[in-house]
Design a protein around this motif. Structure first.
Motif, mmCIF file in Angstrom:
data_model
loop_
_atom_site.group_PDB
_atom_site.id
_atom_site.type_symbol
_atom_site.label_atom_id
_atom_site.label_comp_id
_atom_site.label_asym_id
_atom_site.label_seq_id
_atom_site.Cartn_x
_atom_site.Cartn_y
_atom_site.Cartn_z
ATOM 1 N N ARG A 40 79.571 10.099 -14.906
ATOM 2 C CA ARG A 40 78.562 9.944 -13.557
ATOM 3 C C ARG A 40 78.025 8.319 -13.303
ATOM 4 O O ARG A 40 77.277 7.920 -14.321
ATOM 5 C CB ARG A 40 77.231 10.769 -13.856
ATOM 6 C CG ARG A 40 78.074 12.260 -13.571
ATOM 7 C CD ARG A 40 76.651 13.054 -13.264
ATOM 8 N NE ARG A 40 77.651 14.704 -12.858
ATOM 9 C CZ ARG A 40 76.468 15.815 -12.883
ATOM 10 N NH1 ARG A 40 75.475 15.787 -13.106
ATOM 11 N NH2 ARG A 40 77.777 16.849 -12.324
ATOM 12 N N ASP A 51 73.720 17.143 -17.479
ATOM 13 C CA ASP A 51 73.529 17.708 -15.913
ATOM 14 C C ASP A 51 71.754 17.569 -15.201
ATOM 15 O O ASP A 51 71.555 17.421 -14.560
ATOM 16 C CB ASP A 51 73.245 19.523 -15.932
ATOM 17 C CG ASP A 51 73.430 20.210 -14.556
ATOM 18 O OD1 ASP A 51 73.102 19.424 -13.992
ATOM 19 O OD2 ASP A 51 71.946 21.498 -14.658
ATOM 20 N N ASP A 71 70.645 14.091 -12.440
ATOM 21 C CA ASP A 71 69.451 14.291 -11.197
ATOM 22 C C ASP A 71 68.702 13.609 -11.827
ATOM 23 O O ASP A 71 68.140 12.118 -9.807
ATOM 24 C CB ASP A 71 69.137 15.964 -10.764
ATOM 25 C CG ASP A 71 70.265 16.727 -10.773
ATOM 26 O OD1 ASP A 71 71.086 16.465 -10.652
ATOM 27 O OD2 ASP A 71 69.762 17.623 -9.644
HETATM 28 MG MG MG Z 1 73.506 18.784 -11.694
#
Ligand code: MG
Ligand code: IPM
Length: 362
Positions: free
Chosen positions: A106, A247, A251
């Motif tokens: 990411r 995770d 964000d």
């Molecule tokens: Mg997520």
């Protein structure tokens, strides 16, 4: 043999952003004379409605044989009370697990034209360039035992964080290799002051470090990392994290860029003779509040298409072209509502794609 790409739009704005990004994809393949077939299937809530399950086997098989997948988002609150195996999210988790997509990349880069969109000061977020490497097929997302039970003392909810050494090693290797091609700094995130699974994580990552002598490895506790990401995000280069920590931190990191509507991702499997299997998707979810209103930001999915060209088609050049077109579109002041700035031109989803295509041509 011809290439096939499987598109899985999923639910909510997933459909809008995938069809948007496919316009950019089609433009690039025709410009560069690449021969590809496109197949599209329903997953998530859409598939629950049509087939009674979130990921029918024939869809999984299509993904296994194409090895290149573009996904939108899944989730639909109509199914919130379903048992776990009949929830839309199960489609995503099963795809990750069954396709062996253990490495989730990411990239988080702030865009000079968007500094004002971040809730943080421009001086803090300017020049941020972080690659989050998140483990995607292990940890508490998949660990056993799990479930909700009723015991003598009361109801109990159970999940288990489990990491084998080989799972940590293969994701750490991806992170070390990525940092070699970047600023050679790797931060591995854990909660080793409390969790045994984190203590093993830390040990295995440290054991791998001598194989990458140029990379400076640092371990950081996840709570501290959450703070440092806001305090001094520029200091991070590659951030390695477990499934759950990755995770959450991704964000958080999204807000450095101004909007989660900007973040792409690539989920990759082991390299093999057939190349590396890859699934590409925006980090954002289904955004039910803005579905069908032309308000969704298509840029995260378009940037995911850039990653698809880079990692699955070996075309870094086309990936760069797309990323450059996104930058140019933002520099020209075009904005979707999530990244609206004063003096910017507010556009709908498809109009934004029109501008990216325009920038690709110029
Ligand atoms: Mg997520
Ligand atoms: C993500 C999402 C998923 C996850 C959900 C939708 C299951 O939040 O890809 O970050 O938790 O992995």
């Amino acid at each position: 043999m011809g290439l096939t790409i499987v598109a899985l739009p999923g639910d909510g704005v997933g459909k809008e952003v995938v069809s948007s990004s496919l316009r950019v994809f089609q433009e690039c393949v025709s410009k560069h004379g690449i021969d590809v077939q496109l197949e599209e299937y329903k997953i998530g809530g859409q598939a629950l409605e049509e087939y009674g399950e979130p990921l029918p086997d024939f869809v999984l098989e299509a993904c296994k044989s194409s090895r290149i997948i573009l996904l939108g988002a899944v989730g639909d609150d109509r199914y919130d009370n379903n048992p776990p195996h009949l929830r839309p999210e199960q489609a995503l988790l099963r795809l990750r697990k069954e396709l062996g997509l253990f490495a989730n990349l990411r990239p988080v880069r702030t865009n000079a034209a968007l500094l004002e969109s971040s809730p943080l000061k421009a001086s803090i977020v300017e020049g941020v360039d972080i690659l989050i490497v998140r483990e995607l097929t292990g940890g508490i997302y998949f660990g056993e035992p799990r479930g909700i039970e009723t015991r003598a003392e009361g109801r109990v909810g159970i999940n288990t964080e489990v990491y084998f050494d080989y799972e940590v090693e293969r994701i750490a290797r991806v992170a070390f290799e990525a940092s070699q091609g970047r600023r050679q700094r790797l931060t591995s995130v854990d909660k080793a002051n409390v969790l045994e699974s984190s203590q093993l994580w830390r040990t295995v990552v440290s054991e791998l470090s001598p194989d990458f002598p140029k990379v400076a490895l640092q371990h950081m506790l996840v709570d501290n990392c959450a703070m440092q990401l806001i305090a001094r995000p520029k200091d991070f280069d590659v951030l390695l994290a477990s499934n759950l920590f990755g995770d959450i931190l991704s964000d958080e990191a999204a807000m450095l860029t101004g909007s989660i509507g900007m973040l792409p991702s690539a989920s990759l499997g082991e390299s093999s003779a057939q190349g590396r299997i890859g699934m590409y998707e925006p980090v954002h979810g289904t955004a039910p509040d803005i579905v069908g209103q032309e308000k969704a930001n298509p840029l995260a999915t378009i940037a995911s298409v850039a990653l698809l060209f880079r990692y699955s088609l070996g075309r870094d050049d086309i990936g760069r072209e797309i990323e450059y077109a996104i930058e140019k579109t933002l520099e020209r002041g075009y904005r979707t509502p999530d990244i609206a700035t004063e003096g910017g031109h507010l556009l709908g989803t498809q109009e934004m794609v029109d501008q990216v295509l325009e920038a690709l041509h110029s």
